[in-house]
Design a protein around this motif. Structure first.
Motif, PDB file in Angstrom:
ATOM      1  N   MET A 182      38.276 -15.399 -41.209  1.00 22.79           N
ATOM      2  CA  MET A 182      39.265 -16.307 -40.885  1.00 22.79           C
ATOM      3  C   MET A 182      40.494 -15.886 -40.358  1.00 22.79           C
ATOM      4  O   MET A 182      40.805 -14.711 -40.690  1.00 22.79           O
ATOM      5  N   CYS A 183      41.222 -16.481 -39.474  1.00 22.69           N
ATOM      6  CA  CYS A 183      42.345 -16.164 -38.868  1.00 22.69           C
ATOM      7  C   CYS A 183      43.502 -16.993 -38.790  1.00 22.69           C
ATOM      8  O   CYS A 183      44.175 -17.242 -37.834  1.00 22.69           O
ATOM      9  N   GLU A 184      43.507 -17.928 -39.872  1.00 21.97           N
ATOM     10  CA  GLU A 184      44.687 -18.946 -39.767  1.00 21.97           C
ATOM     11  C   GLU A 184      45.973 -18.456 -39.886  1.00 21.97           C
ATOM     12  O   GLU A 184      46.230 -17.416 -40.429  1.00 21.97           O
ATOM     13  N   LEU A 185      47.022 -19.143 -39.435  1.00 18.09           N
ATOM     14  CA  LEU A 185      48.321 -18.446 -39.414  1.00 18.09           C
ATOM     15  C   LEU A 185      49.483 -19.497 -40.241  1.00 18.09           C
ATOM     16  O   LEU A 185      48.786 -20.652 -40.629  1.00 18.09           O
TER      17      LEU A 185
ATOM     18  N   VAL B   2      47.533 -22.869 -40.332  1.00 19.63           N
ATOM     19  CA  VAL B   2      47.408 -23.620 -39.366  1.00 19.63           C
ATOM     20  C   VAL B   2      46.398 -22.840 -38.381  1.00 19.63           C
ATOM     21  O   VAL B   2      46.252 -21.860 -38.090  1.00 19.63           O
ATOM     22  N   ASP B   3      45.501 -23.912 -37.668  1.00 18.59           N
ATOM     23  CA  ASP B   3      44.716 -23.545 -36.610  1.00 18.59           C
ATOM     24  C   ASP B   3      45.185 -23.723 -35.162  1.00 18.59           C
ATOM     25  O   ASP B   3      44.978 -22.774 -34.440  1.00 18.59           O
ATOM     26  N   VAL B   4      45.595 -25.080 -34.884  1.00 21.39           N
ATOM     27  CA  VAL B   4      45.973 -25.333 -33.508  1.00 21.39           C
ATOM     28  C   VAL B   4      47.363 -25.368 -33.501  1.00 21.39           C
ATOM     29  O   VAL B   4      48.239 -26.159 -34.074  1.00 21.39           O
ATOM     30  N   ILE B   5      47.918 -24.772 -32.388  1.00 22.70           N
ATOM     31  CA  ILE B   5      49.474 -24.850 -32.013  1.00 22.70           C
ATOM     32  C   ILE B   5      49.530 -25.199 -30.561  1.00 22.70           C
ATOM     33  O   ILE B   5      49.003 -24.547 -29.625  1.00 22.70           O
ATOM     34  N   ARG B   6      50.307 -26.539 -30.233  1.00 22.03           N
ATOM     35  CA  ARG B   6      50.313 -26.875 -28.828  1.00 22.03           C
ATOM     36  C   ARG B   6      51.742 -27.153 -28.600  1.00 22.03           C
ATOM     37  O   ARG B   6      52.111 -28.192 -29.173  1.00 22.03           O
ATOM     38  N   PRO B   7      52.593 -26.585 -27.777  1.00 19.90           N
ATOM     39  CA  PRO B   7      53.871 -26.991 -27.503  1.00 19.90           C
ATOM     40  C   PRO B   7      53.784 -28.210 -26.328  1.00 19.90           C
ATOM     41  O   PRO B   7      53.013 -28.147 -25.377  1.00 19.90           O
TER      42      PRO B   7
ATOM     43  N   LEU C 135      43.717 -26.198 -40.826  1.00 19.04           N
ATOM     44  CA  LEU C 135      42.255 -25.904 -41.045  1.00 19.04           C
ATOM     45  C   LEU C 135      41.842 -27.201 -41.879  1.00 19.04           C
ATOM     46  O   LEU C 135      40.793 -27.611 -41.607  1.00 19.04           O
TER      47      LEU C 135
ATOM     48  N   ILE D  69      58.415 -22.871 -30.132  1.00 17.59           N
ATOM     49  CA  ILE D  69      57.802 -21.510 -30.868  1.00 17.59           C
ATOM     50  C   ILE D  69      58.937 -20.569 -30.526  1.00 17.59           C
ATOM     51  O   ILE D  69      59.350 -20.223 -29.620  1.00 17.59           O
TER      52      ILE D  69
ATOM     53  N   ILE E 199      55.345 -15.588 -32.354  1.00 15.80           N
ATOM     54  CA  ILE E 199      54.258 -15.714 -33.223  1.00 15.80           C
ATOM     55  C   ILE E 199      53.769 -14.128 -33.580  1.00 15.80           C
ATOM     56  O   ILE E 199      54.033 -13.412 -32.641  1.00 15.80           O
TER      57      ILE E 199
ATOM     58  N   ARG F 259      50.337 -13.208 -39.198  1.00 11.14           N
ATOM     59  CA  ARG F 259      49.762 -14.470 -39.749  1.00 11.14           C
ATOM     60  C   ARG F 259      50.971 -15.262 -39.725  1.00 11.14           C
ATOM     61  O   ARG F 259      50.950 -16.265 -40.553  1.00 11.14           O
TER      62      ARG F 259
ATOM     63  N   CYS G 221      43.875  -9.878 -37.589  1.00 11.01           N
ATOM     64  CA  CYS G 221      44.046 -11.147 -37.245  1.00 11.01           C
ATOM     65  C   CYS G 221      44.766 -11.319 -35.795  1.00 11.01           C
ATOM     66  O   CYS G 221      45.566 -11.984 -35.347  1.00 11.01           O
TER      67      CYS G 221
ATOM     68  N   ILE H 234      47.271 -22.441 -28.770  1.00  8.70           N
ATOM     69  CA  ILE H 234      46.869 -21.273 -29.445  1.00  8.70           C
ATOM     70  C   ILE H 234      45.846 -21.987 -30.547  1.00  8.70           C
ATOM     71  O   ILE H 234      46.078 -23.093 -31.085  1.00  8.70           O
TER      72      ILE H 234
END
Lengths: 67, 67
Positions: A1-4, A21-26, A36, A47, A50, A55, B2, B50
Motif C-alpha cells: 500500500m502506498c497511502e500518504l 490519503v489516496d486521492v489528491i486533486r487541486p 482510503l 499543495i 509531496i 509519504r 512508495c 494524484i
C-alpha cells in the motif's frame, strides 16, 4: 500500500491534516483529498510539496495564520 | 517504498512522463518533479490528480495538444 499523510505546513510546523490519503486533486484554489476509508476533505489552499518516500503531502493554506 | 509514476494526462490518454517520482512541487504554473534516482524535470502545467494507491501522478499540460 502506498497511502500518504497530509500535513498542514505552517512555517516550520507540520500539523497532521488527514491520514491515509489516496486521492489528491487541486481544484480552484482548494485541494480535494479523499482517504482510503472514504473520508473526504477540501482544503483552502494549495499543495506545497509531496514527498512520496516520506509519504508526506504538505499543504499550504491560502491565508497563513499570523497575517 | 512508495514512489509514484507521473503520467501526462491528455484527454483519455496517459503517457508516462517520469518514473519513480519522490518529490513533486507545484511552482508558478509548472510542476517540479524529482525521481528517486535524482532525475529532475519541470513540467509546464499542473497536477490534475494524484492517486496514491495506484501510484499515479496525473499531469495536465497548460496548453493541451489539439488546441
Amino acid at each position: 500500500m502506498c497511502e500518504l499523510n497530509a500535513y498542514l505546513a505552517d512555517g516550520e510546523k507540520e500539523d497532521l491534516y488527514l491520514e491515509s490519503v489516496d486521492v489528491i486533486r487541486p481544484e480552484n484554489g482548494t485541494v480535494y483529498l479523499r482517504s482510503l476509508f472514504g473520508e473526504e476533505r477540501r482544503f483552502q489552499g494549495r499543495i506545497k510539496e509531496i514527498q512520496a518516500i516520506k509519504r508526506k503531502i504538505l499543504l499550504e493554506p491560502s491565508c497563513p495564520s499570523g497575517l
